[in-house]
Design a protein around this motif. Structure first.
Motif, PDB file in Angstrom:
ATOM      1  N   UNK B  24       0.812  -1.214   0.000  1.00 58.81           N
ATOM      2  CA  UNK B  24       0.000   0.000   0.000  1.00 58.81           C
ATOM      3  C   UNK B  24       0.850   1.270   0.000  1.00 58.81           C
ATOM      4  N   UNK B  25       2.142   1.116  -0.269  1.00 61.55           N
ATOM      5  CA  UNK B  25       2.989   2.296  -0.448  1.00 61.55           C
ATOM      6  C   UNK B  25       3.396   2.366  -1.915  1.00 61.55           C
ATOM      7  N   UNK B  26       3.884   3.525  -2.297  1.00 61.69           N
ATOM      8  CA  UNK B  26       4.375   3.664  -3.666  1.00 61.69           C
ATOM      9  C   UNK B  26       5.795   3.110  -3.722  1.00 61.69           C
ATOM     10  N   UNK B  27       6.038   2.246  -4.715  1.00 63.82           N
ATOM     11  CA  UNK B  27       7.353   1.647  -4.859  1.00 63.82           C
ATOM     12  C   UNK B  27       7.922   1.959  -6.238  1.00 63.82           C
ATOM     13  N   UNK B  28       9.211   1.868  -6.312  1.00 66.27           N
ATOM     14  CA  UNK B  28       9.927   2.036  -7.563  1.00 66.27           C
ATOM     15  C   UNK B  28      10.480   0.665  -7.946  1.00 66.27           C
ATOM     16  N   UNK B  29      10.119   0.162  -9.117  1.00 64.25           N
ATOM     17  CA  UNK B  29      10.541  -1.164  -9.558  1.00 64.25           C
ATOM     18  C   UNK B  29      11.441  -1.021 -10.768  1.00 64.25           C
ATOM     19  N   UNK B  34      15.761  -1.941 -19.472  1.00 62.47           N
ATOM     20  CA  UNK B  34      15.734  -0.491 -19.229  1.00 62.47           C
ATOM     21  C   UNK B  34      14.314   0.003 -18.968  1.00 62.47           C
ATOM     22  N   UNK B  35      13.569  -0.762 -18.147  1.00 60.91           N
ATOM     23  CA  UNK B  35      12.222  -0.317 -17.813  1.00 60.91           C
ATOM     24  C   UNK B  35      12.129  -0.030 -16.331  1.00 60.91           C
ATOM     25  N   UNK B  36      11.348   0.982 -15.990  1.00 55.30           N
ATOM     26  CA  UNK B  36      11.113   1.277 -14.580  1.00 55.30           C
ATOM     27  C   UNK B  36       9.634   1.518 -14.369  1.00 55.30           C
ATOM     28  N   UNK B  37       9.145   1.077 -13.218  1.00 51.47           N
ATOM     29  CA  UNK B  37       7.742   1.278 -12.896  1.00 51.47           C
ATOM     30  C   UNK B  37       7.661   2.040 -11.586  1.00 51.47           C
ATOM     31  N   UNK B  38       6.598   2.788 -11.431  1.00 42.68           N
ATOM     32  CA  UNK B  38       6.392   3.521 -10.192  1.00 42.68           C
ATOM     33  C   UNK B  38       4.913   3.414  -9.904  1.00 42.68           C
ATOM     34  N   UNK B  86       5.001  -9.743 -14.017  1.00 43.46           N
ATOM     35  CA  UNK B  86       5.585 -11.045 -13.781  1.00 43.46           C
ATOM     36  C   UNK B  86       6.963 -10.899 -13.146  1.00 43.46           C
ATOM     37  N   UNK B  87       7.219 -11.712 -12.144  1.00 40.66           N
ATOM     38  CA  UNK B  87       8.417 -11.546 -11.332  1.00 40.66           C
ATOM     39  C   UNK B  87       9.730 -11.762 -12.049  1.00 40.66           C
ATOM     40  N   UNK B  88       9.719 -12.583 -13.119  1.00 43.21           N
ATOM     41  CA  UNK B  88      11.010 -12.895 -13.730  1.00 43.21           C
ATOM     42  C   UNK B  88      11.618 -11.708 -14.477  1.00 43.21           C
ATOM     43  N   UNK B  89      10.846 -10.613 -14.617  1.00 39.68           N
ATOM     44  CA  UNK B  89      11.429  -9.435 -15.242  1.00 39.68           C
ATOM     45  C   UNK B  89      11.958  -8.417 -14.251  1.00 39.68           C
ATOM     46  N   UNK B  90      11.685  -8.668 -12.950  1.00 41.87           N
ATOM     47  CA  UNK B  90      11.999  -7.664 -11.928  1.00 41.87           C
ATOM     48  C   UNK B  90      13.458  -7.774 -11.491  1.00 41.87           C
ATOM     49  N   UNK B  91      14.130  -6.629 -11.397  1.00 43.88           N
ATOM     50  CA  UNK B  91      15.493  -6.573 -10.883  1.00 43.88           C
ATOM     51  C   UNK B  91      15.494  -6.093  -9.442  1.00 43.88           C
ATOM     52  N   UNK B  92      14.870  -4.935  -9.182  1.00 45.82           N
ATOM     53  CA  UNK B  92      14.833  -4.477  -7.804  1.00 45.82           C
ATOM     54  C   UNK B  92      13.539  -3.752  -7.477  1.00 45.82           C
ATOM     55  N   UNK B  93      13.209  -3.731  -6.177  1.00 42.74           N
ATOM     56  CA  UNK B  93      12.019  -3.054  -5.675  1.00 42.74           C
ATOM     57  C   UNK B  93      12.474  -2.140  -4.552  1.00 42.74           C
ATOM     58  N   UNK B  94      12.057  -0.885  -4.625  1.00 47.49           N
ATOM     59  CA  UNK B  94      12.484   0.053  -3.592  1.00 47.49           C
ATOM     60  C   UNK B  94      11.310   0.916  -3.149  1.00 47.49           C
ATOM     61  N   UNK B  95      11.192   1.201  -1.854  1.00 51.39           N
ATOM     62  CA  UNK B  95      10.100   2.060  -1.418  1.00 51.39           C
ATOM     63  C   UNK B  95      10.389   3.519  -1.760  1.00 51.39           C
TER      64      UNK B  95
END
Lengths: 120, 102
Positions: B24-29, B34-38, B86-95
Motif C-alpha cells: 500500500x505504499x508507492x514503490x519504484x521497480x 531499461x524499464x522502470x515502474x512507479x 511477472x516476477x522474472x522481469x523484476x530486478x529491484x524493488x524500492x520504497x
C-alpha cells in the motif's frame, strides 16, 4: 496467491503484454498454476505492438512469456489483495523458519553423538 | 530454535519482509530492458510477481541522431490503472515515500 487472483478475473477483459512487445486484448477464459493464460475473442489494442493474427479468436499464452497483464482497476479489491499478500509472506516465512529449524535440529543431533565418541 | 525465538522477537527483516512493509505504499521497480515502474504495491509473492495500482512505466531508449551522431536518451512513459507484473522481469524493488512529489 496470484493463481487465485486470476481465477477471480475469469470472464473479464484484460490486455496481456508479452516479453516480445506484443499486446493482446481479450477475455480471460482460464488460468493455471503456472499462470498460463487462455484468451478468448482477441482484439487489437496497441496498434503497432499488435501482430496480425486476424485468423485467431482464441489463444493459449505460456505464463513465462508474459511481461504484464493490464487489469481493470474496478475489478480488483486492493485491500483484500494486500491482506492476502501479507498473509502469504508470513506463511512462507514460517515455512522457511520451520525448515531451517528442522535442518538445525538434525545437524545438532548428529554433532552430539560425534562429540560423545571423541570424549571416550 | 533460540535464534528463531530471537528473530521473531526482534522481527528480523529478511528481504521479503522489507517488501511486505511497502504494501500500500508507492514503490519504484527496476526491470529488465531499461524499464522502470512507479506505482502502489497491492500484492506480491516470492517470485516477485506483483500487482501495482496507478502505475507509470518509463522505458528508456538510446537513440543516435544519424546526422549529428549525437547520443540521445529518450524516455517513453505511460500510465496504467492496475497492472500485474511477472516476477522474472523484476530486478529491484524500492520504497518511495508516498508523500513524495513526482
Amino acid at each position: 496467491l496470484f493463481y487465485s487472483f486470476f481465477k477471480t478475473l475469469v470472464g473479464k477483459d484484460v490486455v496481456v503484454e508479452l516479453k516480445n512487445d506484443l499486446s493482446i486484448c481479450g477475455t480471460l477464459q482460464s488460468v493455471d498454476q503456472y499462470l498460463n493464460i487462455n484468451l478468448n475473442d482477441i482484439s487489437v489494442t496497441d496498434p503497432n505492438k499488435y501482430p496480425h493474427m486476424m485468423s485467431m479468436k482464441n489463444c493459449f499464452i505460456r505464463g513465462s512469456v508474459v511481461r504484464y497483464v493490464q487489469l481493470p482497476a474496478d475489478e480488483c479489491d486492493t485491500v483484500e489483495l494486500q491482506n492476502a499478500a501479507r498473509k502469504e509472506a508470513m506463511q512462507s516465512k514460517s515455512v522457511a523458519a520451520t525448515a531451517s529449524a528442522a535442518a538445525a535440529g538434525g545437524g545438532g543431533g548428529g554433532g552430539g553423538t560425534g562429540g560423545h565418541g571423541g570424549a571416550h | 530454535s533460540r535464534q528463531q525465538a530471537l528473530a521473531s522477537l526482534a522481527s528480523i527483516e529478511e528481504p521479503m519482509d522489507l517488501i511486505r512493509v511497502s504494501l500500500d505504499e508507492i514503490v519504484h521497480v527496476k526491470m529488465r530492458n531499461e524499464r522502470e515502474l512507479r506505482g502502489r504495491l497491492h500484492a506480491f509473492d516470492s517470485h516477485l510477481n506483483m500487482v501495482l495500482g496507478d502505475v507509470e512505466e518509463t522505458v528508456t531508449t538510446l537513440e543516435i541522431d544519424e546526422e549529428t551522431y549525437e547520443e540521445v536518451y529518450k524516455a517513453t512513459k505511460r500510465t496504467v490503472p492496475m497492472l500485474f507484473v511477472r516476477g522474472d522481469g523484476v530486478i529491484l524493488v524500492s520504497p518511495i515515500g508516498s508523500s513524495q512529489a513526482a
